[in-house]
Motif scaffolding. Structure first.
Motif, PDB file in Angstrom:
ATOM      1  N   UNK A  69       0.734  -1.322   0.046  1.00 16.92           N
ATOM      2  CA  UNK A  69      -0.010   0.030   0.047  1.00 16.92           C
ATOM      3  C   UNK A  69       0.894   1.326   0.056  1.00 16.92           C
ATOM      4  N   UNK A  70       0.411   2.074  -0.979  1.00 16.54           N
ATOM      5  CA  UNK A  70       1.232   3.305  -0.778  1.00 16.54           C
ATOM      6  C   UNK A  70       1.181   4.483   0.011  1.00 16.54           C
ATOM      7  N   UNK A  71       0.395   4.273   1.028  1.00 17.56           N
ATOM      8  CA  UNK A  71      -0.140   4.932   2.065  1.00 17.56           C
ATOM      9  C   UNK A  71       0.456   4.723   3.460  1.00 17.56           C
ATOM     10  N   UNK A  72       1.266   3.496   3.525  1.00 20.11           N
ATOM     11  CA  UNK A  72       1.492   2.999   4.743  1.00 20.11           C
ATOM     12  C   UNK A  72       3.113   3.023   4.857  1.00 20.11           C
ATOM     13  N   UNK A  73       3.724   3.989   5.656  1.00 19.59           N
ATOM     14  CA  UNK A  73       5.067   4.153   5.933  1.00 19.59           C
ATOM     15  C   UNK A  73       5.605   2.711   6.260  1.00 19.59           C
ATOM     16  N   UNK A  78       5.864  -0.066   3.733  1.00 23.06           N
ATOM     17  CA  UNK A  78       6.749   0.268   2.809  1.00 23.06           C
ATOM     18  C   UNK A  78       8.254  -0.218   3.267  1.00 23.06           C
ATOM     19  N   UNK A  79       8.430   0.301   4.604  1.00 21.90           N
ATOM     20  CA  UNK A  79       9.676   0.105   5.165  1.00 21.90           C
ATOM     21  C   UNK A  79      10.011  -1.571   5.334  1.00 21.90           C
ATOM     22  N   UNK A  80       8.623  -2.086   5.639  1.00 24.91           N
ATOM     23  CA  UNK A  80       9.092  -3.476   5.826  1.00 24.91           C
ATOM     24  C   UNK A  80       9.406  -4.264   4.750  1.00 24.91           C
ATOM     25  N   UNK A  81       8.806  -3.757   3.415  1.00 21.95           N
ATOM     26  CA  UNK A  81       8.942  -4.402   2.185  1.00 21.95           C
ATOM     27  C   UNK A  81      10.704  -4.091   1.683  1.00 21.95           C
ATOM     28  N   UNK A  82      10.879  -2.985   1.940  1.00 21.42           N
ATOM     29  CA  UNK A  82      12.292  -2.515   1.397  1.00 21.42           C
ATOM     30  C   UNK A  82      13.487  -3.408   1.698  1.00 21.42           C
ATOM     31  N   UNK A  83      13.900  -4.026   0.551  1.00 20.79           N
ATOM     32  CA  UNK A  83      15.005  -4.697   0.609  1.00 20.79           C
ATOM     33  C   UNK A  83      14.837  -6.408   1.122  1.00 20.79           C
ATOM     34  N   UNK A  84      13.569  -6.660   1.043  1.00 22.56           N
ATOM     35  CA  UNK A  84      13.024  -8.018   0.987  1.00 22.56           C
ATOM     36  C   UNK A  84      13.490  -8.783   0.003  1.00 22.56           C
ATOM     37  N   UNK A  85      13.025  -9.848  -0.055  1.00 22.46           N
ATOM     38  CA  UNK A  85      13.137 -11.109  -1.143  1.00 22.46           C
ATOM     39  C   UNK A  85      12.338 -10.630  -2.631  1.00 22.46           C
ATOM     40  N   UNK A  86      11.483  -9.931  -2.625  1.00 23.30           N
ATOM     41  CA  UNK A  86      10.731  -9.755  -3.758  1.00 23.30           C
ATOM     42  C   UNK A  86      11.544  -9.071  -4.837  1.00 23.30           C
ATOM     43  N   UNK A 111       4.865   7.934  -1.937  1.00 23.56           N
ATOM     44  CA  UNK A 111       5.392   7.010  -2.781  1.00 23.56           C
ATOM     45  C   UNK A 111       6.715   7.763  -3.347  1.00 23.56           C
ATOM     46  N   UNK A 112       6.340   8.894  -3.934  1.00 22.05           N
ATOM     47  CA  UNK A 112       7.382   9.608  -4.643  1.00 22.05           C
ATOM     48  C   UNK A 112       8.673   9.646  -3.687  1.00 22.05           C
ATOM     49  N   UNK A 113       8.535  10.064  -2.460  1.00 23.10           N
ATOM     50  CA  UNK A 113       9.741  10.314  -1.747  1.00 23.10           C
ATOM     51  C   UNK A 113      10.263   8.795  -1.174  1.00 23.10           C
ATOM     52  N   UNK A 114       9.665   7.743  -1.106  1.00 23.80           N
ATOM     53  CA  UNK A 114      10.107   6.376  -1.048  1.00 23.80           C
ATOM     54  C   UNK A 114      11.065   6.159  -2.318  1.00 23.80           C
ATOM     55  N   UNK A 115      10.457   6.301  -3.386  1.00 24.33           N
ATOM     56  CA  UNK A 115      11.268   6.018  -4.695  1.00 24.33           C
ATOM     57  C   UNK A 115      12.539   6.943  -4.704  1.00 24.33           C
ATOM     58  N   UNK A 116      12.557   8.304  -4.416  1.00 21.96           N
ATOM     59  CA  UNK A 116      13.993   8.996  -4.333  1.00 21.96           C
ATOM     60  C   UNK A 116      14.721   8.478  -3.231  1.00 21.96           C
ATOM     61  N   UNK A 117      14.343   7.849  -2.397  1.00 24.88           N
ATOM     62  CA  UNK A 117      14.988   7.436  -1.128  1.00 24.88           C
ATOM     63  C   UNK A 117      15.717   6.090  -1.636  1.00 24.88           C
ATOM     64  N   UNK A 118      15.318   5.370  -2.377  1.00 21.87           N
ATOM     65  CA  UNK A 118      15.904   4.277  -2.843  1.00 21.87           C
ATOM     66  C   UNK A 118      16.449   4.191  -4.398  1.00 21.87           C
TER      67      UNK A 118
END
Length: 293
Positions: free
Chosen positions: A10-14, A17-25, A48-55
């Motif tokens: 979900x794009x509105x759940x920090x 988003x944080x939990x999924x980042x760097x996972x196995x997907x 979502x934009x900020x998450x993209x920019x941070x990764x």
């Protein structure tokens, strides 16, 4: 890169988003459609934009965004808000035909120019079976845009579009219309020269069922599957990763043809092999490149 697993977040759940980042997907799909209410889109888009920019480093995990349908009043605002983050691709839902890919290509070209992103960098995967009209148009995606990299299908939205109460038979198998949609999506993807990606498995606590369905999908020709929960990702990755025995045999097939240039058939282990066997062996080796992930 061929994607075995694409995990919806979900794009509105920090937190998610944080939990999924760097996972196995192999890829995350940052969702602005079904998992985000329209009232929260103004919150989700900059998140979502900020998450993209941070990764920025996407070497281990791609970042895609599912926007709202192009014929909605939300899609252009979705794109305008998130493109500055440089997503690897856009997952486009509820398309009727390949015409939607052409239109999205134009939008992306304009926004890439605005945000100084290399033109053509942003790819497209289409959810190609969520409307009644779409079923008749799954052969229309070939040669519409070089951005197109995959087709997937949706077994959950189509029943609503058709007025059906369920997409399953009493014993649990897909009803005929949904098997048809699945098969035509597979054929449409192959005809377009892009990756066929199987749909979600809703019972996220049933790992055995997910593994069985993933294996059937791979046997049919699909090369990846969408996940709705992080626990599904390892199961999907395993199902769509060739075994050591498969890889060894595929290498032997390729070597047999390379050792006999110019021939259409070769013998191996007492069997005659021709070009379809070579093509399949090369596909297995391509999928095997993800084993190191």
């Amino acid at each position: 890169m061929m994607l075995r697993s694409m995990l919806f977040v979900p794009g509105d759940s920090e937190k998610k988003l944080a939990k999924a980042a760097g996972g196995a997907a192999d890829a995350l799909v940052l969702d602005l459609e079904d998992s985000v209410t329209k009232e929260r889109l103004p919150i989700a888009r900059p998140m979502v934009r900020d998450f993209l920019a941070a990764h920025v480093n996407r070497s281990a995990q791609q970042l895609w965004v599912r926007i709202n349908p192009l014929d909605s009043t939300y899609a252009l605002d979705d794109l305008a808000a998130i493109m500055a983050g440089g997503p690897d691709g856009i997952l486009l839902p509820k398309t009727d035909s390949g015409d939607a890919v052409v239109l999205l290509d134009h939008y992306l070209s304009a926004l890439e120019a605005r945000d100084r992103i290399e033109r053509g960098r942003t790819r497209i995967i289409v959810v190609a079976t969520e409307t009644a009209r779409s079923i008749f148009n799954l052969g229309t995606y070939a040669s519409r845009s070089p951005r197109l990299s995959g087709l997937t299908w949706g077994a959950e939205d189509l029943p609503a579009a058709l007025g059906a109460s369920t997409n399953r038979e009493a014993e649990g198998s897909l009803a005929p219309i949904y098997e048809l949609a699945r098969s035509l999506c597979l054929a449409g993807a192959v005809a377009a020269g892009v990756q066929p990606i199987d749909t979600v498995y809703p019972d996220f606590r049933n790992s055995d069922g997910l593994l069985a369905e993933s294996r059937r999908a791979r046997q049919a020709g699909f090369t990846g599957k969408i996940a709705i929960h992080p626990d599904q990702v390892p199961v999907i990755n395993a199902a769509f990763t060739p075994s050591g025995e498969e890889i060894d045999y595929a290498r032997r097939v390729v070597h047999a043809f390379e050792a006999n240039p110019g021939v259409g058939t070769v013998g191996l282990d007492g069997k005659m092999l021709d070009m379809p066997h070579l093509k399949q062996a090369r596909r297995i080796l391509e999928m095997a490149m993800l084993r190191t992930r």
